[in-house]
Enzyme design. Structure first.
Site, short mmCIF file in Angstrom:
data_model
loop_
_atom_site.label_atom_id
_atom_site.label_comp_id
_atom_site.label_asym_id
_atom_site.label_seq_id
_atom_site.Cartn_x
_atom_site.Cartn_y
_atom_site.Cartn_z
N ASP A 513 81.19 44.80 30.33
CA ASP A 513 80.87 45.28 29.00
C ASP A 513 80.85 46.81 29.07
O ASP A 513 80.72 47.39 30.15
CB ASP A 513 79.49 44.73 28.58
CG ASP A 513 79.12 45.19 27.19
OD1 ASP A 513 79.99 45.14 26.31
OD2 ASP A 513 77.96 45.59 26.99
N ASP A 709 74.80 43.63 30.05
CA ASP A 709 73.35 43.86 29.98
C ASP A 709 72.74 43.46 28.65
O ASP A 709 71.54 43.62 28.46
CB ASP A 709 73.03 45.33 30.24
CG ASP A 709 73.44 46.24 29.09
OD1 ASP A 709 74.33 45.84 28.31
OD2 ASP A 709 72.88 47.34 28.97
N ASP A 713 76.12 39.46 25.86
CA ASP A 713 76.84 39.13 27.09
C ASP A 713 76.38 37.80 27.69
O ASP A 713 77.03 37.27 28.59
CB ASP A 713 76.61 40.24 28.15
CG ASP A 713 77.10 41.60 27.67
OD1 ASP A 713 78.14 41.64 27.02
OD2 ASP A 713 76.41 42.60 27.95
#
Length: 821
Positions: A513, A709, A713
């Protein structure tokens, strides 16, 4: 019952001031200054979260004023209790933090016999954690391995794992008994000649009395071993059941009918050696390993609970007679709900009245709050930062985005096949081979052996089974994992289970990400370009306006201008969608986009190229004008972490392909990817899209790790072969991941990769030690040396060989403490 389920639902209040105001009925913390119901009783004023709680209290106040601490028995004021925990829907209050911790660790010690857990919803299906293809309509045991089936449906209030509770209780009984019989057997070597004190025969009977209950309480293992035979699926339980039972029955025969053994096997008291302590200690070691495994697996439910905890318990419904707090499950499509600053959006819907800035980072992963006006969609679980608004509910219950993410995480966790360790794969052939060897040895000695043939046959068969007893096999993986996880923790890498290590050692594709993983996760002032004024002057003027602004980027600009002179603005005005204006030092100042500049008549042609360049770099650029003339450009962006570039290069050197998947815009994502040299970019993706990307790459043959995080996700982390959470991120991301980087440093992935490869290499070495001794010892135990050398391996030597293999395994695993990462 474990602390995962006796969780403290008001943990966020316990580090605040001692004075806490609670609703005495439901235990929720209440702001005494808020517009909430209150009631006076015996000179004390009580505050409530809703009218319903108020009415319950007024009807029966004495039922809600005091509670008894279940640990120490002290009386506690419910309305001001600082420490509280919830278990099975019931709240418990404590006089101190110590009492609360004791209760959370082992609530069953303080509650006695509890009512049965609430029944699961109708239609709940159950599956085996080790064999997910097994699906049943009711609880029970897995027909393949005997493990307890677990519910497939996620539940925020699910009870403790009954198998884990059962095993922990068994350990309290089996552990001391096994320790006692072990000390008795080893007593002569440590200065405790118990056999001499009470006599050899009584000594054996004492061992028998201590070891027999251990086998009785270990009967679930024998059930699994039996089912592995019935279902023709030999595994570790087959070895455990055969080995420990053989050692026990051999010892029992030696105790009851010592005459069946050859004379050379008997001691001066006419008794053969016994192995009660071996069977008892092995079973306890196996039980400890199972408890560790079940505890780790229990944490997968924490991800579901962390997601569900994002949704508030109540919503403020707007009605004809005013606002009313109602339980979330009573909210229906079309209801009007009021959301005030600092509150969580209860369900999915659209803004009907008002405007605000909403922090959607828990859903989108993006750190910048999003401005919402009438007609804009809002998502349940997101945090209202500024302003109050009324929304219309459009998706409730299981239809909300948050609920869909919960279901996706649960489904991904169920679909992930549990680890099929090297031990089980080798055991598939090793177990039948050992059993056949023992049977052949027994038949051969019975047919061709000297008198007493039955004694020799029994000794040979039992020696084969004892030397193949899977003590070292049981230690091979957990010892390496235990030492490896300790080594990883010292390097900032936390590992959830051995499965994550095995999978990560094979990974060839890494999905990352952007926000919070590659970047710092919060906007910051990055560029100040002056044109007709000094940089400090540009920063001072921009900060003067933004101090009165609620714009999501205002804080970044104000913080970035802390080293510049501080100015004050007058006549501040926010122009929706364009920027802000005001007067500073007598001049008319405007800060915003090109549309705002056009509105005030400022020419942006000289700075347009600069703005386009900044925007192509993924930054938010704004013009600053004074009295209708542009005097500078400032830019705000989420900065790339200092360690990210080096980490990406190191991961490429490790042979990993790097893929970025982010909810951010295409331009910003490609700008970051271009700077870091990332191989592939997917921008504007939703949580569903991230999970779908993982599945697509896996179907294409890639072994995928996902690093992130945010809550957005979590589904992808759970769906990937290995999920890697940044420790600075959301709790649900951490709980959904197999690996966690404590410091949020991407270079930790490199260390994690080296650790995974080192641990798996160590496990293979341990398994070699475990099987090599057995493979070499089984033929000798069967008696192949007897015709030539007259040597028949005693069960004592077999036990020593087994112990030596265990020592080798432990010593090899300890080398991981010096593994270079």
């Amino acid at each position: 019952m474990t602390s995962q389920h006796a969780h403290n639902e008001t943990h966020d209040t316990q580090d605040t001031a001692d004075a806490i105001t609670r609703d005495p009925v439901c235990g929720m913390t209440v702001d005494p200054n808020a517009d909430k119901p209150s009631a006076e009783h015996d000179g004390h004023l009580y505050h409530f979260c809703s009218q319903g709680c108020h009415d319950k209290f007024v009807a029966k106040p004495n039922d809600y004023i005091k509670a008894t601490d279940p640990v120490c028995g002290m009386s506690v004021e419910r309305a001001t209790a600082k420490y509280m925990a919830k278990l099975d829907g019931e709240r418990f209050y404590f006089c101190s933090e110590g009492c609360q911790h004791k209760f959370e660790a082992r609530p069953e010690d303080y509650l006695g016999v509890r009512p049965a857990a609430k029944a699961m919803p109708e239609g709940t299906q159950y599956t085996c954690p080790m064999h997910p293809e097994i699906v049943e309509d009711k609880p029970g045991d897995c027909p393949k391995c005997g493990m307890a089936l677990e519910p497939m449906s996620p539940s925020a209030d699910s009870g403790p794992n009954p198998e884990l509770v059962d095993f922990r209780r068994r350990l309290w009984i089996m552990g001391p008994l096994a320790a006692a019989v072990f000390v008795l057997e080893m007593g002569a070597h440590i200065g405790l000649p118990v056999a001499e004190w009470i006599g050899p025969k009584a000594f054996l009977w004492l061992q028998f009395a201590l070891a027999t209950p251990v086998l009785w309480f270990a009967r679930p293992f024998f059930v699994r071993g039996w089912k592995s035979v019935v279902n023709v699926s030999p595994n570790m339980w087959t070895l455990i059941a055969l080995g420990t039972l053989a050692a026990y029955l051999f010892s029992l025969a030696g105790l009851l009918v010592p005459g069946i053994f050859p004379a050379e096997m008997l001691n001066e008291h006419g008794l053969p050696p016994v192995y009660f302590e071996a069977s008892a200690v092995i079973l306890v070691l196996v039980l400890v390993g199972q408890i560790m495994e079940l505890t780790a697996r229990e944490k997968t439910g924490d991800a579901i609970r962390a997601l569900m905890d994002l949704a508030p318990k109540t919503a403020r419904r707007v009605g004809e007679n005013g606002d009313e707090d109602v339980p979330l499950d009573q909210v229906q499509t079309g209801d009007k709900l009021r959301v005030r600053p600092g509150e969580t959006v209860p369900v999915d819907g659209v803004v009907a009245e008002g405007s605000s800035a909403i922090d959607e980072s828990m859903i989108t992963g993006e750190p910048v709050p999003v401005e919402k006006t009438q007609g804009d969609a809002v998502t349940g679980g997101t945090l209202n930062k500024q302003g109050s608004f009324v929304m219309e509910a459009q998706a409730v219950g299981s239809e909300t985005t948050l609920s869909r993410i919960v279901e996706m995480v649960g489904k991904a966790q169920r679909s992930r096949a549990p680890i099929q360790g090297l031990a089980d794969r080798v055991s598939l052939y090793f177990v039948p081979a050992v059993v056949i060897c023992a049977i052949l040895a027994f038949i051969a000695w019975l047919a061709f052996g000297p008198s007493p043939a039955l004694g020799y046959a029994t000794v040979a068969a039992v020696s084969v089974l004892i030397i193949a007893c899977p003590c070292a096999l049981g230690l091979a993986t957990p010892m390496s994992v235990m030492v490896g996880t300790g080594r990883g923790a010292s390097a900032g890498v936390l590992i959830r289970d051995a499965e994550a290590l095995e999978r990560f050692a094979k990974v060839d594709t890494l999905i990352v990400d952007k926000t919070g993983t590659l970047t710092e996760g919060k906007p910051a002032l990055t560029d100040v370009i002056a044109d007709g004024a000094s940089e400090d002057e540009v920063k001072s003027l921009a900060a003067a306006l933004e101090r009165g602004s609620e714009h999501p980027l205002a804080e970044a600009i104000v913080q970035g201008a802390e080293d510049a002179p501080k100015l004050d603005a007058e006549g501040f005005e926010a122009v929706t969608g364009k920027g802000v204006t005001g007067r500073v030092d007598g001049a008319q100042i405007a800060l915003g986009n090109a549309a705002l500049m056009e509105q005030i008549g400022a020419d942006t042609s000289a700075q347009s190229d600069t703005v386009e360049r900044l925007q192509s770099d993924g930054k938010t650029a704004m013009y600053l004008a004074r009295d209708g003339k542009v005097i500078g450009v400032i830019a705000v962006a989420d900065r790339i972490k200092e360690t990210t570039a080096d980490a990406i290069r190191a991961l490429h050197d490790e042979g990993l392909r790097i893929v970025m998947a982010t909810g951010d815009s295409e331009g910003t994502a490609r700008a970051v990817a271009r700077e870091l040299g990332i191989d592939e970019v997917h921008a504007g993706v939703s949580p569903e899209d991230k999970a779908a990307l993982v599945e697509k790459l896996r179907k294409d043959g890639a072994s995928v790790a996902m690093a992130g995080d945010g809550v957005n996700d979590a589904p992808a982390l759970a769906a990937a072969d290995v999920g890697i959470a940044m420790g600075t991120g959301a709790d649900v991301a951490v709980e959904s991941a197999g690996l966690t980087l404590v410091k949020g440093d991407l270079t930790g992935i490199v260390r994690a990769r080296r650790l995974a490869e080192g641990v798996m290499r160590n496990i293979r070495q341990n398994l070699f030690f475990a099987f090599a001794y057995n493979t070499a010892g089984v033929p000798i135990a069967a008696g192949v040396l007897y015709p030539v050398f007259g040597v028949l391996l005693s069960p004592v030597i077999a036990a020593l060989a087994m112990s030596f293999s265990s020592v080798s395994v432990i010593g090899n695993a300890l080398r991981l403490r010096r593994l270079k990462l």
